[in-house]
Design a protein around this motif. Structure first.
Motif, PDB file in Angstrom:
ATOM      1  N   GLN A 407       0.991  -1.161  -0.049  1.00 15.53           N
ATOM      2  CA  GLN A 407      -0.075  -0.088   0.046  1.00 15.53           C
ATOM      3  C   GLN A 407       0.880   1.308  -0.116  1.00 15.53           C
ATOM      4  OE1 GLN A 407      -3.606  -0.228  -0.305  1.00 15.53           O
ATOM      5  NE2 GLN A 407      -2.979  -2.506  -0.563  1.00 15.53           N
ATOM      6  N   LYS A 408       0.476   2.354  -0.483  1.00 14.07           N
ATOM      7  CA  LYS A 408       1.011   3.611  -0.608  1.00 14.07           C
ATOM      8  C   LYS A 408       1.832   4.063   0.618  1.00 14.07           C
ATOM      9  CE  LYS A 408      -2.168   5.417  -3.947  1.00 14.07           C
ATOM     10  NZ  LYS A 408      -3.058   6.298  -4.132  1.00 14.07           N
ATOM     11  N   GLU A 409       1.081   3.759   1.914  1.00 17.85           N
ATOM     12  CA  GLU A 409       1.914   4.212   3.201  1.00 17.85           C
ATOM     13  C   GLU A 409       2.855   3.213   3.376  1.00 17.85           C
ATOM     14  OE1 GLU A 409      -2.039   1.988   4.129  1.00 17.85           O
ATOM     15  OE2 GLU A 409      -1.575   3.407   2.609  1.00 17.85           O
ATOM     16  N   ASN A 410       3.137   2.153   2.941  1.00 21.58           N
ATOM     17  CA  ASN A 410       4.071   1.121   3.119  1.00 21.58           C
ATOM     18  C   ASN A 410       5.469   1.148   2.277  1.00 21.58           C
ATOM     19  OD1 ASN A 410       2.744   0.362   5.638  1.00 21.58           O
ATOM     20  ND2 ASN A 410       1.795  -1.279   4.198  1.00 21.58           N
ATOM     21  N   ILE A 411       5.226   2.148   1.344  1.00 17.49           N
ATOM     22  CA  ILE A 411       6.409   1.936   0.235  1.00 17.49           C
ATOM     23  C   ILE A 411       7.863   2.315   0.914  1.00 17.49           C
ATOM     24  CG2 ILE A 411       7.317   3.073  -1.909  1.00 17.49           C
ATOM     25  CD1 ILE A 411       4.844   0.911  -2.113  1.00 17.49           C
ATOM     26  N   VAL A 412       7.703   3.387   1.736  1.00 16.26           N
ATOM     27  CA  VAL A 412       9.283   3.801   2.215  1.00 16.26           C
ATOM     28  C   VAL A 412       9.691   2.773   3.040  1.00 16.26           C
ATOM     29  CG1 VAL A 412      10.029   5.356   4.033  1.00 16.26           C
ATOM     30  CG2 VAL A 412       8.585   6.327   2.320  1.00 16.26           C
ATOM     31  N   LYS A 413       8.910   2.222   3.729  1.00 17.41           N
ATOM     32  CA  LYS A 413       9.188   0.916   4.652  1.00 17.41           C
ATOM     33  C   LYS A 413       9.877  -0.076   3.852  1.00 17.41           C
ATOM     34  CE  LYS A 413       6.407  -0.266   8.176  1.00 17.41           C
ATOM     35  NZ  LYS A 413       5.467  -0.799   8.598  1.00 17.41           N
ATOM     36  N   ASP A 414       9.114  -0.495   2.562  1.00 17.94           N
ATOM     37  CA  ASP A 414       9.242  -1.655   1.787  1.00 17.94           C
ATOM     38  C   ASP A 414      10.908  -1.073   1.173  1.00 17.94           C
ATOM     39  OD1 ASP A 414       6.984  -2.788   2.061  1.00 17.94           O
ATOM     40  OD2 ASP A 414       6.105  -1.709   0.319  1.00 17.94           O
ATOM     41  N   ILE A 415      10.993   0.161   0.593  1.00 11.58           N
ATOM     42  CA  ILE A 415      12.418   0.342   0.107  1.00 11.58           C
ATOM     43  C   ILE A 415      13.493   0.330   1.352  1.00 11.58           C
ATOM     44  CG2 ILE A 415      13.494   2.432  -0.963  1.00 11.58           C
ATOM     45  CD1 ILE A 415      10.780   3.146  -2.155  1.00 11.58           C
ATOM     46  N   LYS A 416      13.127   0.760   2.318  1.00 15.05           N
ATOM     47  CA  LYS A 416      14.266   0.849   3.428  1.00 15.05           C
ATOM     48  C   LYS A 416      14.469  -0.592   3.827  1.00 15.05           C
ATOM     49  CE  LYS A 416      13.651   3.745   6.824  1.00 15.05           C
ATOM     50  NZ  LYS A 416      13.457   4.843   8.006  1.00 15.05           N
ATOM     51  N   ASN A 417      13.536  -1.710   3.744  1.00 12.89           N
ATOM     52  CA  ASN A 417      13.996  -2.971   4.168  1.00 12.89           C
ATOM     53  C   ASN A 417      14.441  -3.920   3.012  1.00 12.89           C
ATOM     54  OD1 ASN A 417      12.909  -2.463   6.746  1.00 12.89           O
ATOM     55  ND2 ASN A 417      10.517  -3.225   6.108  1.00 12.89           N
ATOM     56  N   SER A 418      14.675  -3.149   1.860  1.00 12.63           N
ATOM     57  CA  SER A 418      15.346  -3.961   0.865  1.00 12.63           C
ATOM     58  C   SER A 418      16.717  -3.519   0.687  1.00 12.63           C
ATOM     59  CB  SER A 418      14.487  -3.347  -0.553  1.00 12.63           C
ATOM     60  OG  SER A 418      15.245  -4.028  -1.778  1.00 12.63           O
ATOM     61  N   ARG A 419      17.175  -4.507   0.201  1.00 10.79           N
ATOM     62  CA  ARG A 419      18.697  -4.308  -0.282  1.00 10.79           C
ATOM     63  C   ARG A 419      18.962  -3.731  -1.515  1.00 10.79           C
ATOM     64  NH1 ARG A 419      22.260  -9.654   1.639  1.00 10.79           N
ATOM     65  NH2 ARG A 419      23.781  -8.036   1.273  1.00 10.79           N
ATOM     66  N   ALA A 420      17.981  -3.369  -2.426  1.00 11.82           N
ATOM     67  CA  ALA A 420      18.031  -2.868  -3.763  1.00 11.82           C
ATOM     68  C   ALA A 420      18.998  -1.709  -3.699  1.00 11.82           C
ATOM     69  CB  ALA A 420      16.754  -2.641  -4.331  1.00 11.82           C
ATOM     70  N   GLU A 421      19.731  -1.405  -4.550  1.00 11.63           N
ATOM     71  CA  GLU A 421      20.557  -0.109  -4.857  1.00 11.63           C
ATOM     72  C   GLU A 421      19.979   1.008  -5.703  1.00 11.63           C
ATOM     73  OE1 GLU A 421      25.005  -1.649  -4.825  1.00 11.63           O
ATOM     74  OE2 GLU A 421      23.519  -3.338  -5.548  1.00 11.63           O
ATOM     75  N   VAL A 422      19.137   0.418  -6.559  1.00 15.09           N
ATOM     76  CA  VAL A 422      18.446   1.140  -7.425  1.00 15.09           C
ATOM     77  C   VAL A 422      16.758   0.818  -7.367  1.00 15.09           C
ATOM     78  CG1 VAL A 422      18.047   1.844  -9.877  1.00 15.09           C
ATOM     79  CG2 VAL A 422      20.397   1.218  -8.997  1.00 15.09           C
ATOM     80  N   VAL A 423      16.077   1.749  -7.108  1.00 16.81           N
ATOM     81  CA  VAL A 423      14.524   1.901  -7.110  1.00 16.81           C
ATOM     82  C   VAL A 423      13.776   2.609  -8.116  1.00 16.81           C
ATOM     83  CG1 VAL A 423      12.534   1.921  -5.684  1.00 16.81           C
ATOM     84  CG2 VAL A 423      14.633   1.165  -4.634  1.00 16.81           C
TER      85      VAL A 423
END
Length: 450
Positions: A407-423
């Motif tokens: 959901q939109k409100e969780n995207i920042v958390k999803d990105i911070k929990n990822s090891r992706a260097e490019v989003v």
């Protein structure tokens, strides 16, 4: 129609990217402009700064009385506006002059030498590049995106030459009168309007037949015209394509000449194609290759077309309008070319239930090329839900280990929990607004952590 005799123009859907360009044009020409849109946006706020009265409810009482009581008010609407919209119904029932966006664009450009860019993909970037080239010829350009060089979707020049983005949606481009035109692509799209591929193809053929001077086409399309291609024989050919210090450098052969070491800063081979299309159109018009070369080197891009929101050595956030499988593939190719050894996450908001249904397997294949996939709910735009069509359905069609719904409100958390260097955040819906919020939050935390 004599536009000089019209002094008040009312726009239904004034916040649309194409509509707002026309509104800006009339404002610049001293007309009184007002309009309605469903929600406020950066575009409507910018229009309000120019003195435009914008309202966000359908009530007739919200429309300035000077527009309602003046039968000479010209009413312009976008096809995205519902046919039972209160104001639209009122203006039609009371015999006002009511035109679609494409019809008024046709009227504006009727007396100009018109260069039109059509295609299911690439037309916004190509027309923006062309508008930048043609600015030195004092052309007025109506764009479907915000050109970074001008911070606007309107490049205001004189009324002798125009550059327009020719939109195939609702067959709008058949209202134009192009002298020189380009078709960048003819992939299936807008099947909710056309029904089948053949009908879409026929509309492009009809558009091509309206061109009075020269048609330029991407090589391989079923249309007759001057062809263009990258590293492939064509009337206009880009060759010796290489990347140097983060930019493309390439040579171009035209039907009569050749030019070397063109520099272009937009990433992705598809953007080399877009630059080549614009070069070909400008060359046909008569702009010198040296002037074209100089313009290509200074073109900064189009907002929401591979736009960097964060760019550090350790973390990159990219915003793009891609909402069709072909466009998603182009973005993925560009990311891999620019960041070949980086882990890449895509956050995608599907646009329209019908488009998701029509291209479900193509979407699944394109998205699966990324290392991580995060899907938002489908942005409905003008549509009602279709039973069984959802982002969860798309997720289930993907053969991928690292995929999820969010959901939109969780995207920042999803990105911070990822090891992706490019989003990369992709879509034509309100993800374009969401990414600004995401950027601000990540700038506070993520970038400081990496």
């Amino acid at each position: 129609m004599k536009l000089n005799s019209i002094h008040t123009i009312y726009f239904l859907g004034i916040g649309g990217i194409g509509m707002s360009a026309i509104a800006r044009y009339f404002i610049a020409n001293g007309k009184q402009v007002s309009g309605y849109d469903k929600t406020a946006s950066p575009i409507t706020k910018d229009l309000e700064k120019l003195g435009v009265v914008v309202h966000f409810d359908e009530a007739l009482a919200s429309i300035p009385i000077s527009y309602l009581n003046n039968k000479k008010t010209l009413v312009v609407y976008t096809p995205a506006i519902s046919k039972d919209n209160t104001a639209l119904t009122y203006f039609i029932d009371n015999n006002f002059t009511v035109l679609k966006r494409a019809e008024i664009l046709g009227e504006i450009t009727k007396t100009t030498f018109c260069l039109a860019v059509a295609g299911t993909h690439g037309k916004t970037t190509t027309s923006s590049i062309l508008g930048h080239i043609m600015a030195q010829e004092k052309a007025t350009s109506f764009l479907g995106g915000i050109a970074e060089n001008y911070n606007s979707n309107l490049i205001l020049g004189e009324d002798k030459v125009s550059v327009v983005e020719a939109d195939e949606f609702d067959r709008s481009f058949l209202k134009l009168n192009p002298d020189i035109a380009c078709v960048t692509s003819m992939d299936d799209d807008h099947l909710d309007i056309y029904g089948e591929s053949e009908a879409l193809k026929e509309s492009f053929i009809a558009f091509a037949n309206k061109v009075s001077n020269t048609l330029v086409v991407a090589k391989g399309l079923p249309l007759k015209g001057l062809t263009y291609a990258v590293e492939e024989a064509a009337d206009y050919e880009a060759f010796n394509v290489k990347i140097e210090k983060g930019k493309y450098v390439f040579d171009v052969k035209t039907p009569t000449s050749q030019i070397q070491n063109i520099q272009f800063h937009l990433p992705g081979k598809h953007n080399v194609m877009n630059a080549l299309a614009a070069l070909a159109m400008a060359d046909v018009y008569g702009v010198s290759l040296e002037k074209i070369k100089n313009s290509l080197a200074t073109f900064k891009g189009v907002r929401r077309r591979f736009s960097y929101k964060i760019k550090t050595d350790d973390f990159v956030l990219i915003d793009d309008y891609a909402h069709h499988p072909t466009e998603i593939n182009a973005v993925e190719n560009a990311v891999r070319e620019m960041y070949p050894n980086k882990k890449v996450m895509v956050v995608f908001q599907p646009h329209l239930f019908s488009r998701t249904q029509d291209f479900i397997d193509d979407f699944a294949t394109a998205l699966s090329k990324f290392d991580e996939v995060v899907l938002l709910d489908i942005y409905p735009a003008r549509e009602q839900p279709i039973k069984g069509v959802s982002s969860n359905w798309l997720l289930q069609r993907m053969d991928h280990q690292h995929k999820k719904l969010s959901q939109k409100e969780n995207i920042v958390k999803d990105i911070k929990n990822s090891r992706a260097e490019v989003v990369v955040m992709l879509g034509a819906g309100d993800i374009g607004v969401l990414i600004n919020e995401v950027t601000q939050e990540l700038l506070k935390t993520k970038v400081n952590e990496v």
